[in-house]
Scaffold this active site. Structure first.
Site, PDB file in Angstrom:
ATOM      1  CG  ASN A 224     -15.164 -23.888  -4.929  1.00 25.98           C
ATOM      2  OD1 ASN A 224     -14.844 -23.203  -5.892  1.00 25.98           O
ATOM      3  ND2 ASN A 224     -14.717 -23.639  -3.702  1.00 25.98           N
TER       4      ASN A 224
ATOM      5  CD  GLU B  51     -12.665 -23.925   2.517  1.00 29.30           C
ATOM      6  OE1 GLU B  51     -12.179 -22.841   2.163  1.00 29.30           O
ATOM      7  OE2 GLU B  51     -13.059 -24.791   1.702  1.00 29.30           O
TER       8      GLU B  51
ATOM      9  NE  ARG C 181     -17.748 -12.687  -5.607  1.00 25.98           N
ATOM     10  CZ  ARG C 181     -16.472 -12.427  -5.903  1.00 25.98           C
ATOM     11  NH1 ARG C 181     -16.114 -12.212  -7.148  1.00 25.98           N
ATOM     12  NH2 ARG C 181     -15.557 -12.376  -4.948  1.00 25.98           N
TER      13      ARG C 181
ATOM     14  CB  CYS D 217     -16.194 -17.060  -4.739  1.00 23.48           C
ATOM     15  SG  CYS D 217     -14.707 -16.055  -4.863  1.00 23.48           S
TER      16      CYS D 217
ATOM     17  N   GLY E  25     -15.101 -18.383 -10.257  1.00 29.48           N
ATOM     18  CA  GLY E  25     -14.519 -19.693  -9.981  1.00 29.48           C
ATOM     19  C   GLY E  25     -13.138 -19.852 -10.579  1.00 29.48           C
ATOM     20  CG  ASP E  26      -8.371 -20.515  -9.188  1.00 34.13           C
ATOM     21  OD1 ASP E  26      -8.099 -21.196 -10.199  1.00 34.13           O
ATOM     22  OD2 ASP E  26      -7.523 -20.225  -8.327  1.00 34.13           O
TER      23      ASP E  26
ATOM     24  NE  ARG F  29     -41.465 -18.199  -0.582  1.00 30.65           N
ATOM     25  CZ  ARG F  29     -42.495 -17.522  -0.075  1.00 30.65           C
ATOM     26  NH1 ARG F  29     -42.552 -17.321   1.246  1.00 30.65           N
ATOM     27  NH2 ARG F  29     -43.443 -17.056  -0.856  1.00 30.65           N
TER      28      ARG F  29
ATOM     29  CG  HIS G  42     -11.446 -17.040 -13.427  1.00 31.64           C
ATOM     30  ND1 HIS G  42     -12.556 -16.625 -12.714  1.00 31.64           N
ATOM     31  CD2 HIS G  42     -10.448 -17.158 -12.511  1.00 31.64           C
ATOM     32  CE1 HIS G  42     -12.240 -16.497 -11.437  1.00 31.64           C
ATOM     33  NE2 HIS G  42     -10.965 -16.830 -11.281  1.00 31.64           N
ATOM     34  CB  ILE G  43      -8.035 -21.247 -16.727  1.00 27.87           C
ATOM     35  CG1 ILE G  43      -9.098 -22.351 -16.753  1.00 27.87           C
ATOM     36  CG2 ILE G  43      -6.647 -21.852 -16.520  1.00 27.87           C
ATOM     37  CD1 ILE G  43      -9.012 -23.272 -17.964  1.00 27.87           C
ATOM     38  CE1 TYR G  44      -6.545 -15.034 -11.330  1.00 24.66           C
ATOM     39  CE2 TYR G  44      -7.291 -17.085 -10.333  1.00 24.66           C
ATOM     40  CZ  TYR G  44      -7.311 -15.697 -10.401  1.00 24.66           C
ATOM     41  OH  TYR G  44      -8.105 -14.991  -9.535  1.00 24.66           O
TER      42      TYR G  44
ATOM     43  CD1 TRP H 206      -9.896 -20.576   4.048  1.00 27.21           C
ATOM     44  CD2 TRP H 206     -10.481 -18.496   3.495  1.00 27.21           C
ATOM     45  NE1 TRP H 206     -11.121 -20.649   3.439  1.00 27.21           N
ATOM     46  CE2 TRP H 206     -11.505 -19.376   3.090  1.00 27.21           C
ATOM     47  CE3 TRP H 206     -10.625 -17.129   3.254  1.00 27.21           C
ATOM     48  CZ2 TRP H 206     -12.662 -18.938   2.452  1.00 27.21           C
ATOM     49  CZ3 TRP H 206     -11.780 -16.689   2.623  1.00 27.21           C
ATOM     50  CH2 TRP H 206     -12.776 -17.582   2.219  1.00 27.21           C
TER      51      TRP H 206
ATOM     52  CE1 TYR I 177     -18.640 -18.020   0.419  1.00 26.09           C
ATOM     53  CE2 TYR I 177     -16.346 -18.349   1.025  1.00 26.09           C
ATOM     54  CZ  TYR I 177     -17.300 -18.014   0.081  1.00 26.09           C
ATOM     55  OH  TYR I 177     -16.912 -17.660  -1.182  1.00 26.09           O
TER      56      TYR I 177
END
Length: 318
Positions: free
Chosen positions: A231, A62, A220, A200, A222-223, A181, A261-263, A84, A148
């Protein structure tokens, strides 16, 4: 070697005990915290999770896909990477050309209906096979828009030319290491509506001190169970590749997440993961004959001494 994943495990525990229960775009539901941060000292090892097996080959392919500036899943499928697939498949089933069975809400329906799950798997397998075999079909339905790879390597300017942000930031690190920068961004408001999944990983910034290169990612969304372990390893690998090209030692990878977050359909998997004792983190091997970030192939990147627990499967929310 050290146990580098402890920061990740601690954040999982905090979300489970202190998080807010929220609805989400996929309809699955999450428990989340806003504004979380983890730090990983790469001089102590490579932060690939050991409490479950993480397929490093998928992370390598990836990242190389991103660095090629590619946005078509065909390259990933050629390396047996299906990360994906669902987003490209969604574009296909929502097109006028699709004439197969109703695949609406396939992510949720496949979890609740075994018969539909088998039908969905057959349709997805046919779709990915056609991407591999039919160049015209791949061009039309394998492309995910300006995700990306496009934003990193071909950011489009107003007048029509492009910016290679990766090449630009490497040049800054080499020649202006004290710059504040040294940033790569993937968030382009104009492209968000046409992307299969708006970025994300919004931006990342480099920092040089004492001959060490560090990287901070702002993500922004995160699973935490499925995505974030990838990641962490992916951006740690990116940091390592760029540090090598710039003749610097690796410093810290700092992972800042907006909505961590956690699903809700991952809660049992998280509890199983947290019940396991982590092993020492592995180390990263990069082919010493390679230096330019554009020259790496899959065989040039390996992890050594990777001891881990077994796989824990969980559904993807699309």
């Amino acid at each position: 070697m050290a146990v580098l994943e402890q920061a990740y495990l601690d954040l999982l525990k905090k979300i489970m005990t202190e998080g807010n229960d929220k609805s989400d775009r996929t309809g699955t539901g999450t428990r989340s915290l806003f504004g979380a941060q983890m730090r990983f000292d790469l001089s102590q090892g490579f932060p690939l999770l050991t409490t479950k097996k993480v397929p490093f080959g998928l992370i390598k392919s990836e990242l190389l896909w991103f660095l090629r500036g590619d946005t078509n899943i065909k390259f990933l499928l050629e390396h047996n990477n299906h990360i994906w697939d669902e987003w490209a498949f969604k574009n296909w089933i929502e097109s006028d050309e699709y004439q197969g069975p109703d695949m609406t809400d396939f992510g949720l329906r496949s979890q609740a209906d075994p018969e539909f799950k088998e039908q969905y798997k057959q349709e997805l397998d046919q779709f990915t096979q056609k991407i591999l075999e039919d160049d015209d079909f791949a061009q039309k339905y394998g492309n995910l828009g300006d995700v990306y790879g496009a934003q990193w390597r071909r950011w489009q300017k107003r007048e029509g030319s492009f910016i290679d942000q990766i090449a630009q930031v490497i040049d800054q690190i080499k020649h202006h290491p004290d710059s504040r920068r040294m940033i790569v961004t993937a968030w382009n408001p104009e492209d968000v509506p046409t992307s299969a999944l708006p970025p994300c990983h919004v931006l990342f910034q480099f920092y040089v001190a004492d001959n060490h290169l560090s990287l901070q990612l702002y993500q922004r969304s995160g699973d935490m169970f499925l995505g974030v372990p990838f990641n962490i390893a992916s951006y740690s690998l990116l940091l390592s590749l760029i540090a090598k090209e710039c003749n610097l030692e690796v410093g810290e990878f700092i992972h800042t997440i907006g909505d961590a977050h956690i699903y809700k359909n991952h809660f049992n998997q998280v509890e199983e993961l947290l019940s396991r004792k982590p092993y020492d983190s592995p180390s990263l091997w990069l082919n010493p004959a390679k230096k330019d970030i554009n020259d790496y192939e899959m065989t040039d990147i390996k992890v050594k001494d990777y001891q881990h627990h077994g796989v824990i499967k969980a559904p993807v929310a699309v």
